[in-house]
Write an enzyme that holds these catalytic residues in place. Structure first.
Site, PDB file in Angstrom:
ATOM      1  N   THR A   1       0.828  -1.219   0.000  1.00 10.18           N
ATOM      2  CA  THR A   1       0.000   0.000   0.000  1.00 10.18           C
ATOM      3  C   THR A   1       0.859   1.266   0.000  1.00 10.18           C
ATOM      4  OG1 THR A   1      -1.647  -1.203   1.276  1.00 10.18           O
ATOM      5  CG2 THR A   1      -1.853   1.176   1.259  1.00 10.18           C
TER       6      THR A   1
ATOM      7  N   VAL B   1       4.377   7.784  12.233  1.00  4.08           N
ATOM      8  CA  VAL B   1       3.381   8.116  13.272  1.00  4.08           C
ATOM      9  C   VAL B   1       2.199   8.883  12.673  1.00  4.08           C
ATOM     10  CG1 VAL B   1       2.983   9.255  15.495  1.00  4.08           C
ATOM     11  CG2 VAL B   1       5.229   8.292  15.002  1.00  4.08           C
TER      12      VAL B   1
ATOM     13  N   LYS C   1       4.488   3.635  17.895  1.00  6.02           N
ATOM     14  CA  LYS C   1       4.348   5.056  17.533  1.00  6.02           C
ATOM     15  C   LYS C   1       4.520   5.940  18.782  1.00  6.02           C
ATOM     16  CE  LYS C   1       1.294   4.027  13.637  1.00  6.02           C
ATOM     17  NZ  LYS C   1      -0.079   3.714  13.231  1.00  6.02           N
TER      18      LYS C   1
HETATM   19  N1  HSE Z   1      -1.934  -0.187  10.444  1.00  2.00           N
HETATM   20  C1  HSE Z   1      -1.626   1.172  10.708  1.00  2.00           C
HETATM   21  C2  HSE Z   1      -2.873   1.848  11.263  1.00  2.00           C
HETATM   22  C3  HSE Z   1      -1.152   1.843   9.458  1.00  2.00           C
HETATM   23  O1  HSE Z   1      -3.962   1.280  11.121  1.00  2.00           O
HETATM   24  O2  HSE Z   1      -2.780   2.921  11.836  1.00  2.00           O
HETATM   25  C4  HSE Z   1      -0.618   3.236   9.643  1.00  2.00           C
HETATM   26  O3  HSE Z   1       0.479   3.260  10.494  1.00  2.00           O
END
Ligand code: HSE
Length: 412
Positions: free
Chosen positions: A13, A131, A204
């Site tokens: 993606t 983040v 994050k």
């Molecule tokens: N899987 C992560 C989310 C993607 O849903 O936030 C973005 O960091």
């Protein structure tokens, strides 16, 4: 005119979004950088899979072929897992390339080492995309931290979890149906356990902590809880009390120590996170000069994440160092330890006849749920004595629904 040559590692993606954005915004990039940006190579795993990539781009599954290119200025890494991405980026830095990563897990584990190596080799590391997806939170914090001292950061940092909670509440979807939809939309991690069990938000949070406070809490001491314990019934009951579940990361400096949690909590209408819905993320930063600011925007998905990478691309190509970002020392205590006073809790299962002078009943519902006010210590006792079946903190103000409206203050 010279050209900026970019290699993209990974064509999922994010990688594909970056490739398409470089193609669709060639003029804007050339305008701001004074040089054309070209994708020279893409690293993929499966060479047989058909992809929409120009013929003159090197498509390879051998990273050495990329490193051997006669010119390579920037490497964008959009793979998953810590390895091999960490090794690839170290090699790229040693070769004199700027690197940009969207890989939270790798960067939370190895960010410090990459930044030190980059400084030594006079290149930059961009990690805005690690983040809160498309929200420029890292650049904003870096700018804010020139003089402000951050007290507290709260964030909805995982788009997939927020999307699932919203789908379950609004559309009455089951947890698994909502997760499948998040996967189909490209929001979820390759292993969605990282999203729904809070690991992604945890990584994050650690990255944000380093930027805001110059260090991280001990990882083992961070309370991390995902959204898997939140049932459709709990979501419905919370709504009756005017509350919504949100998965919230929180970091603050208390008594010279960094405390962090990543867990589900409840917010009422007046909280800035109440209307953060679907795949949106939000970050609330409380600092000493500016006070409280909230940034919100898309937290996952192809183009929001590509936007963060492309902004980093401009930044590193303008030779702006992204490395000088961590505060070195913290010398100020920002207040009392959280949790000494009364806090508000949404509970399920506590008998209505339960009497305890340290607990104030604020609101009760016929479905076995209630809002109470008590200390963290009493709440622990209720849980340990198995007097409640679920208990979640309420953040911000709690406004009691019904004829006699009352507003009770909870912690921020
Ligand atoms: N899987 C992560 C989310 C993607 O849903 O936030 C973005 O960091």
């Amino acid at each position: 005119m010279s050209v900026i040559k970019v290699a993209i590692l990974g064509f999922g993606t994010v990688g594909e979004g970056v490739y398409k954005t470089i193609q669709s915004h060639t003029e804007e990039l050339e305008g701001v950088l004074g040089r054309k940006v070209e994708v020279a190579a893409v690293l993929i795993r499966n060479k047989q899979k058909k992809r929409n990539i120009d013929e003159d781009v090197l498509i390879t599954s051998d990273f050495d072929e990329i490193l051997d290119l006669p010119q390579l200025d920037v490497i964008v890494e959009a793979i998953v897992d810590k390895e091999p991405p960490f090794t690839f980026l170290k090699q790229a830095i040693q070769k004199g390339c700027h690197v940009i990563t969207a890989n939270k897990e790798m960067f939370a584990h190895h960010g410090n080492e990459l930044l030190r190596l980059a400084e030594k080799h006079n290149v930059s590391v961009g990690y805005e995309a690690t983040v809160a997806g498309g929200i420029p939170v890292i650049q904003t914090l870096r700018q804010l931290l020139n003089v402000n001292r951050v007290r507290h950061i709260q964030g909805i940092l995982n788009g997939t979890s927020n999307f699932i909670l919203t789908e379950m509440r609004e559309k009455k979807h089951s947890f698994s149906a909502a997760l499948s939809l998040a996967q189909a939309k490209g929001f979820a991690e390759a292993d969605p356990t990282n999203d729904v069990e809070g690991y992604d938000a945890f990584y994050k949070t650690m990255i944000l902590s380093r930027i805001a406070f110059g260090e991280e809490p001990n990882w083992e001491e961070v309370g991390r809880e995902g959204i898997t314990s939140i049932t459709s019934e709990l979501i419905e009951s919370a709504e009756k009390h005017g509350l919504r579940f949100k998965h919230i990361a929180s970091i603050c400096m208390e008594g010279g120590q960094i405390n962090a949690t990543v867990r589900p909590a409840l917010v009422g209408k007046s909280h800035p996170f109440y209307s953060i819905e679907g795949v949106e993320n939000a970050v609330n930063v409380n600092s000493d000069i500016v006070g409280s600011i909230t940034l919100q925007g898309p937290g996952a998905g192809m183009f929001p994440t590509a936007s963060a990478v492309i902004e980093d691309l401009v930044y590193v190509c303008q030779n702006q160092s992204t490395n000088k970002n961590y505060k070195k020392t913290i010398s100020v205590n920002y207040g009392d330890k959280e949790g000494n006073g009364d806090e508000l809790w949404f509970i399920q299962g506590l008998s209505k006849d339960y009497k305890n002078p340290l607990i104030t009943w604020i609101a009760q519902s016929t479905d076995d749920t209630a809002v109470i006010q008590t200390t963290r210590e009493e709440r622990e006792k209720l849980i340990n004595q198995q007097k409640v079946t679920s208990c979640f903190q309420i953040l911000g103000e709690y406004e009691k629904l019904g004829n006699n409206k009352e507003v009770t203050l909870a912690v921020l």
